[in-house]
Design an enzyme around this catalytic site. Sequence first.
Site, mmCIF file in Angstrom:
data_model
loop_
_atom_site.group_PDB
_atom_site.id
_atom_site.type_symbol
_atom_site.label_atom_id
_atom_site.label_comp_id
_atom_site.label_asym_id
_atom_site.label_seq_id
_atom_site.Cartn_x
_atom_site.Cartn_y
_atom_site.Cartn_z
ATOM 1 N N ASP A 33 0.709 -1.162 -0.070
ATOM 2 C CA ASP A 33 -0.029 -0.004 0.095
ATOM 3 C C ASP A 33 0.821 1.180 -0.076
ATOM 4 O OD1 ASP A 33 -2.099 -1.728 0.268
ATOM 5 O OD2 ASP A 33 -2.315 -1.445 2.260
ATOM 6 N N LYS A 55 -3.125 4.230 -3.541
ATOM 7 C CA LYS A 55 -3.360 5.594 -4.067
ATOM 8 C C LYS A 55 -2.407 6.379 -4.105
ATOM 9 C CE LYS A 55 -7.900 5.384 -2.605
ATOM 10 N NZ LYS A 55 -8.695 5.380 -1.250
ATOM 11 N N MET A 169 -10.647 5.560 9.620
ATOM 12 C CA MET A 169 -11.066 6.153 8.306
ATOM 13 C C MET A 169 -12.168 7.517 8.675
ATOM 14 S SD MET A 169 -11.218 3.024 5.823
ATOM 15 C CE MET A 169 -11.881 1.797 6.966
HETATM 16 N N1 SAH Z 1 -5.621 -2.345 8.387
HETATM 17 C C1 SAH Z 1 -5.307 -1.026 8.910
HETATM 18 C C2 SAH Z 1 -6.421 -0.155 8.942
HETATM 19 C C3 SAH Z 1 -6.717 0.164 7.403
HETATM 20 S S1 SAH Z 1 -7.846 1.473 7.475
HETATM 21 C C4 SAH Z 1 -4.850 -1.406 10.344
HETATM 22 O O1 SAH Z 1 -5.097 -2.356 10.918
HETATM 23 O O2 SAH Z 1 -4.141 -0.533 11.199
HETATM 24 C C5 SAH Z 1 -6.932 2.862 7.385
HETATM 25 C C6 SAH Z 1 -6.979 3.828 8.424
HETATM 26 O O3 SAH Z 1 -6.438 3.412 9.604
HETATM 27 C C7 SAH Z 1 -6.713 5.222 8.299
HETATM 28 O O4 SAH Z 1 -7.971 6.084 7.693
HETATM 29 C C8 SAH Z 1 -6.692 5.812 10.046
HETATM 30 O O5 SAH Z 1 -8.071 5.836 10.428
HETATM 31 C C9 SAH Z 1 -6.065 4.271 10.400
HETATM 32 N N2 SAH Z 1 -4.657 4.405 10.503
HETATM 33 C C10 SAH Z 1 -3.825 3.981 9.947
HETATM 34 N N3 SAH Z 1 -2.454 4.027 10.250
HETATM 35 C C11 SAH Z 1 -2.627 4.877 11.083
HETATM 36 C C12 SAH Z 1 -1.668 5.831 11.848
HETATM 37 N N4 SAH Z 1 -0.528 5.666 11.629
HETATM 38 N N5 SAH Z 1 -2.199 6.809 12.723
HETATM 39 C C13 SAH Z 1 -3.214 7.110 12.757
HETATM 40 N N6 SAH Z 1 -4.509 6.393 12.164
HETATM 41 C C14 SAH Z 1 -4.038 5.397 11.111
#
Ligand code: SAH
Length: 492
Positions: A33, A55, A169
């Site tokens: 990603d 993206k 998100m």
């Molecule tokens: N699979 C991922 C989540 C994917 S959805 C996981 O388990 O973490 C993507 C969302 O995760 C983002 O929109 C945000 O809300 C959150 N996210 C991912 N990385 C982040 C970070 N470093 N800091 C804050 N939010 C994060």
Amino acid sequence: MTVYLVGAGPGDPGLLTVRGAELLRSAEVVVHDRLIGPRILDLAPPTARLVDVGKSAGSAPTSQEETNALLVALGREARVVVRLKGGDPYVFGRGGEEAIALAAAEVDYEVVPGVSAATAVAACAGVPLTHRGVASGFAVVSGHDVSSTGPGVDWGRLAEARCTVVVLMGAAQRALVAGRLLSAGRAPSTPVLVVERGSSPQQRSVRTTLGELDAVDVESPATIVVGEVAALRLASYEDRPLAGWRVVVTRAASSSAPLVALLERAGASVVELPVVEIRDPEDGGAALRAAADRLAVYDWVVVTSANGAERLLGLIRDARSLGRARVAAVGPATAAAVRRAGIVPDLVPDRFVAEGLVDAFRALDVRASGRPGRVLLAQAAAARPVVADGLAALGWDVDAVVAYQSARATPGRAALDEVARADAVVFTSASTVEGFLEVVDRKGVPPVVASIGPVTTAAAESAGIRVCVEAGHHTVAGVVDALSAFASSSGR
Ligand code: SAH
């Protein structure tokens, strides 16, 4: 022949799992990603093919169907395919869909869970999701849910459950999310924590309330934590001594990793500006190879840098070819390189500078080892003559050979632009000072200059650069400690 669905964690490379790192190191293809950082991708071998399916501004993302098809095709072709996803692959990552597509195509796959932003980000910002007497559970929901139709989160029940609510998100939809929880009965005064880029050096957290959430500026990726726990304030990544500091590292790219890792662990954003690069000596290494073939004629083998130690000791195939020669290393990093070659250094001076090495030889009990004998000194082409002259003056017969030379490297435009916005620069040798001044104007030197020791400091000061921080212990860890202490006391 296997596709590994690997969770990369929330950003901090230290939060990648051991299994994830192991697979990345053996990957033939990495499908990742956009948000996966370079420190994690760098674990893949240089021969691995990297495919970005995320993206990025200006170009369309690969659709989920295309990604699924790509994974199936690669899974049939390559032995180890790593599908690297942010956080945990099965938490809002569509990893489940990828697994189903692979299974349907009869391609073997394995999931390697990751540290999810859902749990890690709050912790990195000093908030426990559950806390005795405050919250006995938490729910993780998607902010996209508020605007989607169809079966989704029952916001009413969620509000009633009185557990901590973690919203992923949700940055863009924060007003709607807050609205749902408020209309379901949560109080406007309910504490809220918003964390952008959690676990990274750019982590930024904001404390607010449900009633005020709409008014807070939030940039993706952000995690929103709603509940009484958000009023707790335990240690945060943002409390680390170098949090918010942008620090320039000038070492050769091949030897910068330990310094970069220590700075990042102290919270800094690191700008890598390699102004030198390590190259073969002028003679292509002939003198070094000749010396390596007759080590046993020496009483001492002296190495003055990790690079020198690696290059010399990398040439010997059998440690016994050292014969009775003892090994001296100028400091701990050099000693560690000697140890990596399976040899325990006999001498490391108390002061990790060339002069310290000469002093240590002066203090040797020459009566016990007879009169001074022969020394092989493996060093950089431009090394100061301190060790060679100092040992010769003590009566040793010194053969100095060039193990490597450091040459100027030309940094890219992007790195130079970042230097202009940096708070500090770290110099680890006189050659990095000189190299830096060749690419950066003296006016462009960051406000805080840190040096590894007196020789580097003298080089900087004679070039008109004021050094504010000098390591007490002349190692990369020492300079990071000194800069951290300076940052804490200056309150920048
Ligand atoms: N699979 C991922 C989540 C994917 S959805 C996981 O388990 O973490 C993507 C969302 O995760 C983002 O929109 C945000 O809300 C959150 N996210 C991912 N990385 C982040 C970070 N470093 N800091 C804050 N939010 C994060």
